[in-house]
Design a protein around this motif. Structure first.
Motif, PDB file in Angstrom:
ATOM      1  N   ASP A 137     -27.514-132.998 -50.057  1.00  0.00           N
ATOM      2  CA  ASP A 137     -28.089-131.691 -50.403  1.00  0.00           C
ATOM      3  C   ASP A 137     -28.949-131.210 -49.237  1.00  0.00           C
ATOM      4  OD1 ASP A 137     -29.322-129.474 -51.437  1.00  0.00           O
ATOM      5  OD2 ASP A 137     -30.039-130.436 -53.269  1.00  0.00           O
ATOM      6  N   THR A 138     -28.507-130.170 -48.557  1.00  0.00           N
ATOM      7  CA  THR A 138     -29.209-129.689 -47.369  1.00  0.00           C
ATOM      8  C   THR A 138     -30.576-129.097 -47.701  1.00  0.00           C
ATOM      9  OG1 THR A 138     -28.080-127.548 -47.562  1.00  0.00           O
ATOM     10  CG2 THR A 138     -27.062-129.201 -46.143  1.00  0.00           C
ATOM     11  N   THR A 139     -30.829-128.773 -48.973  1.00  0.00           N
ATOM     12  CA  THR A 139     -32.108-128.163 -49.349  1.00  0.00           C
ATOM     13  C   THR A 139     -33.099-129.170 -49.921  1.00  0.00           C
ATOM     14  OG1 THR A 139     -31.378-127.622 -51.602  1.00  0.00           O
ATOM     15  CG2 THR A 139     -30.867-126.026 -49.863  1.00  0.00           C
ATOM     16  N   HIS A 198     -31.797-136.545 -43.367  1.00  0.00           N
ATOM     17  CA  HIS A 198     -31.423-135.131 -43.312  1.00  0.00           C
ATOM     18  C   HIS A 198     -30.770-134.797 -41.973  1.00  0.00           C
ATOM     19  CE1 HIS A 198     -31.721-130.799 -44.083  1.00  0.00           C
ATOM     20  NE2 HIS A 198     -32.168-130.678 -42.841  1.00  0.00           N
ATOM     21  N   GLU A 199     -31.366-135.275 -40.883  1.00  0.00           N
ATOM     22  CA  GLU A 199     -30.852-134.957 -39.552  1.00  0.00           C
ATOM     23  C   GLU A 199     -29.552-135.696 -39.249  1.00  0.00           C
ATOM     24  OE1 GLU A 199     -34.088-135.906 -36.982  1.00  0.00           O
ATOM     25  OE2 GLU A 199     -35.140-133.996 -37.337  1.00  0.00           O
ATOM     26  N   ASN A 200     -29.323-136.817 -39.903  1.00  0.00           N
ATOM     27  CA  ASN A 200     -28.115-137.614 -39.657  1.00  0.00           C
ATOM     28  C   ASN A 200     -27.197-137.631 -40.876  1.00  0.00           C
ATOM     29  OD1 ASN A 200     -28.683-139.134 -36.909  1.00  0.00           O
ATOM     30  ND2 ASN A 200     -30.586-139.212 -38.080  1.00  0.00           N
ATOM     31  N   ARG A 201     -27.251-136.572 -41.694  1.00  0.00           N
ATOM     32  CA  ARG A 201     -26.532-136.611 -42.959  1.00  0.00           C
ATOM     33  C   ARG A 201     -25.014-136.650 -42.781  1.00  0.00           C
ATOM     34  NH1 ARG A 201     -28.983-131.754 -42.331  1.00  0.00           N
ATOM     35  NH2 ARG A 201     -27.725-129.861 -42.396  1.00  0.00           N
ATOM     36  N   ALA A 202     -24.467-136.022 -41.739  1.00  0.00           N
ATOM     37  CA  ALA A 202     -23.010-136.062 -41.549  1.00  0.00           C
ATOM     38  C   ALA A 202     -22.550-137.484 -41.230  1.00  0.00           C
ATOM     39  CB  ALA A 202     -22.604-135.109 -40.434  1.00  0.00           C
ATOM     40  N   THR A 250     -22.945-129.852 -50.984  1.00  0.00           N
ATOM     41  CA  THR A 250     -23.142-128.573 -51.652  1.00  0.00           C
ATOM     42  C   THR A 250     -21.960-127.649 -51.389  1.00  0.00           C
ATOM     43  OG1 THR A 250     -25.507-128.819 -51.358  1.00  0.00           O
ATOM     44  CG2 THR A 250     -24.692-126.602 -51.864  1.00  0.00           C
ATOM     45  N   GLY A 251     -21.475-126.998 -52.425  1.00  0.00           N
ATOM     46  CA  GLY A 251     -20.413-126.012 -52.253  1.00  0.00           C
ATOM     47  C   GLY A 251     -19.026-126.539 -52.538  1.00  0.00           C
ATOM     48  N   GLU A 252     -18.862-127.819 -52.845  1.00  0.00           N
ATOM     49  CA  GLU A 252     -17.547-128.338 -53.125  1.00  0.00           C
ATOM     50  C   GLU A 252     -17.148-127.984 -54.552  1.00  0.00           C
ATOM     51  OE1 GLU A 252     -16.985-132.179 -50.317  1.00  0.00           O
ATOM     52  OE2 GLU A 252     -18.032-132.448 -52.209  1.00  0.00           O
TER      53      GLU A 252
END
Length: 323
Positions: free
Chosen positions: A84-86, A113-117, A195-197
């Motif tokens: 979740d980016t937020t 958060h910065e390494n989430r991918a 998010t968004g899937e």
């Protein structure tokens, strides 16, 4: 006649991952945490051990039970941060001070958060290639107990963050899950989504954030393998990875073998490190895999991919001999 490479017996894999199995048992049997969510916690900790830190699972096992429960709560927060980016800027976010104390000071929600991918891909890879093989029997034993717990605990009181990840849910929350299963072996445990899937229901209902990482199968479910059969007739040049290392951060052959074995099982035929003089560092290696299927699996369809082996950066791509 086709000849397939023999697979490592599941019991040997489970023995190799005995500490991971012990920690999962503590989560679901002693702490009574949700079996599906607990798989994602184990996958997160294994990924950290493979890519970022040393001895993550052993250090957690050395902790008292209440600390393991606290580390599990913080693992859920880390998983939410990955998907979740937020989340990092939300009022639910709080620092993971126990994880910093037990596992490493460099850990923080900002780190995830910065390494989430990278973390997302890594955790999913661990679920699909490790958890699917070594935790299935434990989860099968835990699921009936968890089903009974759902019937008597509305709303749940000891895992307030679980509704976002699956398992127990509060009254009025959606029970839809997301993303049709990638493979029959993957659908049972579930995982996280970004998010968004899109969403599609499955049985049993799971929370919308649980399906993406993949999962395990139980007795009676399809055992179709996600990896194509391995054939010895494949040309060697089709199953070679070219790995490069950063100067000043030496990577050794045993580290590569350990990484591949723990994540993908028996997939390495040979590793050839760059020949160097004594006290010099190899900057590349040729990794011959048992099947070209593993090349596609490891690179995830990309031309090249970055991994972290015991905290050291490794780039991998398909080997192309010079003309």
């Amino acid at each position: 006649m086709d000849h397939a490479y023999p697979e490592i017996p599941v019991e040997k894999l489970k023995l190799y991952h005995s500490m991971d199995r012990k920690l999962y048992s503590i989560l679901v049997f002693a702490l009574k945490r949700d079996p599906k969510v607990s798989v994602n916690m184990i996958a997160l900790w294994i990924w950290l051990e493979l890519d970022v830190l040393d001895a993550v699972v052993p250090n957690i096992l050395l902790s008292p039970l209440n600390s393991i429960n606290g580390l599990a709560d913080e693992a859920v927060a880390c998983l939410r941060c990955i998907t979740d980016t937020t989340y990092l800027s939300s009022s639910d976010a709080s620092e993971i001070s126990l994880s910093q104390s037990v596992l490493g000071e460099q850990l923080s929600l900002k780190f995830f958060h910065e390494n989430r991918a990278l973390a997302y891909r890594g955790v999913r890879m661990v679920v699909e290639n490790i958890c699917v093989k070594v935790l299935d029997d434990l989860m099968e034993m835990a699921m009936p107990r968890n089903t009974e717990r759902q019937m008597v605990m509305i709303p749940p009181v000891d895992e307030p963050m679980m509704p976002r990840f699956g398992g127990l849910r509060r009254t009025g929350e959606s029970s839809r899950s997301v993303v049709p299963p990638m493979d029959p072996m993957i659908s049972r445990f579930g995982g996280l989504r970004l998010t968004g899937e899109s969403s599609r229901s499955v049985v049993p209902p799971v929370d919308p954030m649980i399906q993406k990482f993949g999962g395990l199968k139980l007795t009676g479910e399809s055992s179709q393998s996600p990896v194509p059969p391995l054939h010895m007739e494949e040309p060697k040049e089709n199953r070679i990875l070219f790995a490069t290392f950063s100067r000043g951060y030496p990577v050794f052959e045993w580290e590569l073998r350990s990484y591949f074995y723990r994540v993908f099982g028996h997939c390495v035929e040979s590793i050839t490190m760059q020949p160097v003089k004594a006290n010099e560092q190899s900057l590349f290696a040729l990794i011959v895999l048992t099947s070209s299927a593993f090349v596609d699996l490891i690179l995830r369809g990309e031309e090249k991919a970055k991994f972290s082996v015991r905290g050291k950066q490794v780039w991998m791509r398909k080997y192309s001999p010079k003309a």
